[in-house]
Design a protein around this motif. Structure first.
Motif, PDB file in Angstrom:
ATOM      1  N   ARG A   1      -3.035 -10.647  -5.424  1.00  9.79           N
ATOM      2  CA  ARG A   1      -1.484 -10.184  -5.646  1.00  9.79           C
ATOM      3  C   ARG A   1      -0.591 -11.144  -6.513  1.00  9.79           C
ATOM      4  O   ARG A   1      -0.810 -12.287  -5.723  1.00  9.79           O
ATOM      5  CB  ARG A   1      -1.202  -8.961  -4.379  1.00  9.79           C
TER       6      ARG A   1
ATOM      7  N   ARG B   1       0.800  -1.318  -0.145  1.00  9.54           N
ATOM      8  CA  ARG B   1      -0.241   0.002  -0.400  1.00  9.54           C
ATOM      9  C   ARG B   1       0.751   1.294   0.124  1.00  9.54           C
ATOM     10  O   ARG B   1       0.083   2.449  -0.534  1.00  9.54           O
ATOM     11  CB  ARG B   1      -0.685  -0.051   1.161  1.00  9.54           C
TER      12      ARG B   1
ATOM     13  N   ALA C   1      -3.990  -6.245  -6.658  1.00 13.86           N
ATOM     14  CA  ALA C   1      -5.211  -6.839  -6.098  1.00 13.86           C
ATOM     15  C   ALA C   1      -5.835  -5.566  -7.267  1.00 13.86           C
ATOM     16  O   ALA C   1      -5.557  -4.644  -6.962  1.00 13.86           O
ATOM     17  CB  ALA C   1      -4.982  -6.464  -4.637  1.00 13.86           C
ATOM     18  N   THR C   2      -7.166  -6.652  -7.065  1.00 14.09           N
ATOM     19  CA  THR C   2      -7.952  -5.582  -8.038  1.00 14.09           C
ATOM     20  C   THR C   2      -8.935  -5.079  -7.414  1.00 14.09           C
ATOM     21  O   THR C   2     -10.228  -4.555  -8.390  1.00 14.09           O
ATOM     22  CB  THR C   2      -8.256  -5.597  -9.694  1.00 14.09           C
ATOM     23  N   GLY C   3      -9.554  -5.715  -6.833  1.00 13.26           N
ATOM     24  CA  GLY C   3     -10.483  -5.124  -5.966  1.00 13.26           C
ATOM     25  C   GLY C   3     -10.839  -7.001  -4.710  1.00 13.26           C
ATOM     26  O   GLY C   3      -9.666  -7.227  -4.734  1.00 13.26           O
ATOM     27  N   SER C   4     -11.592  -6.453  -4.348  1.00 11.61           N
ATOM     28  CA  SER C   4     -11.877  -7.779  -3.299  1.00 11.61           C
ATOM     29  C   SER C   4     -11.994  -9.071  -3.875  1.00 11.61           C
ATOM     30  O   SER C   4     -13.066  -9.209  -4.816  1.00 11.61           O
ATOM     31  CB  SER C   4     -13.278  -7.768  -1.793  1.00 11.61           C
TER      32      SER C   4
ATOM     33  N   SER D   1      -9.949 -10.591  -5.368  1.00 12.56           N
ATOM     34  CA  SER D   1      -7.732 -10.854  -6.185  1.00 12.56           C
ATOM     35  C   SER D   1      -6.946 -10.493  -5.637  1.00 12.56           C
ATOM     36  O   SER D   1      -7.033 -10.289  -4.622  1.00 12.56           O
ATOM     37  CB  SER D   1      -8.800  -9.266  -6.848  1.00 12.56           C
TER      38      SER D   1
ATOM     39  N   ASN E   1      -4.981  -7.598 -16.194  1.00 12.02           N
ATOM     40  CA  ASN E   1      -4.357  -7.424 -14.879  1.00 12.02           C
ATOM     41  C   ASN E   1      -3.289  -7.818 -14.461  1.00 12.02           C
ATOM     42  O   ASN E   1      -2.755  -7.707 -13.398  1.00 12.02           O
ATOM     43  CB  ASN E   1      -5.064  -9.126 -14.181  1.00 12.02           C
TER      44      ASN E   1
END
Length: 190
Positions: free
Chosen positions: A71, A53, A64-67, A69, A174
């Motif tokens: 990494r 982060r 990560a592209t959202g809940s 997903s 992605n």
């Protein structure tokens, strides 16, 4: 010898580095999920999440592209995670570690695997030869070193026993092209 704490553009001359005869680590299409990256690097999920982060060490294969997903970290990412962990364990401040990681970020795995990081507890230096290390010791101060080639060797042996994921062509939207491995994969599939 380079001081990672010095400002960029200090006028230092880049010396040519002989390329490795083989790629180190797994293929550039192989990535490791968060639990594996944490276990192999010896860090907690909270550390990994915070570092991602705050852009200290970002996943270079898939962010990560959202809940829900996942990494996906490359071999180089896991190597840098291990280096950060070792620097933290020796008491280097996160601010100084960030300076060192910023310098390592744009380098290839072959180049990173040829250096030794040496620190006096505050400043992190990059040494490419034993003469540079001796120069640091000649100052009479206590220093410690992190031999990156040894970490690469250890990591290559360890990580091979863990499950990995191969990135497929349909996942390209992605894939985050942050390092040279991901960029090479993007160019091949275009």
């Amino acid at each position: 010898m380079r001081n990672f704490n010095e400002a960029a553009g200090s006028g230092e001359i880049e010396l040519p580095v002989q390329e490795s005869l083989f790629d180190l680590g797994p293929s550039d299409e192989v990535g490791y999920r968060v639990p594996i990256a944490c276990q192999v690097a010896g860090i907690t999920y909270r550390q990994l999440d915070y570092w991602a982060r705050t852009n200290l060490v970002r996943p270079s294969i898939r962010s990560a592209t959202g809940s829900g997903s996942q990494r996906l970290y490359s071999f180089k990412d896991v190597l840098v995670l291990k280096i950060v962990k070792r620097l933290l364990d020796t008491g280097i401040s996160l601010q100084n570690i960030r300076l060192a990681v910023d310098k390592l970020r744009d380098r290839g795995i072959n180049e990173i695997s040829e250096i030794t990081l040496v620190s006096d507890g505050t400043t992190v230096y990059e040494c490419r030869s034993s003469e540079e290390i001796i120069d640091l010791l000649g100052g009479g101060q206590g220093v410690f070193g992190i031999a990156v080639p040894q970490i690469v060797k250890e990591l290559t042996g360890t990580i091979s026993s863990f499950p990995s994921e191969r990135v497929t062509a349909d996942e390209d939207e992605n894939v985050v092209a942050l390092d040279e491995l991901a960029e090479r994969r993007r160019r091949r599939s275009s």
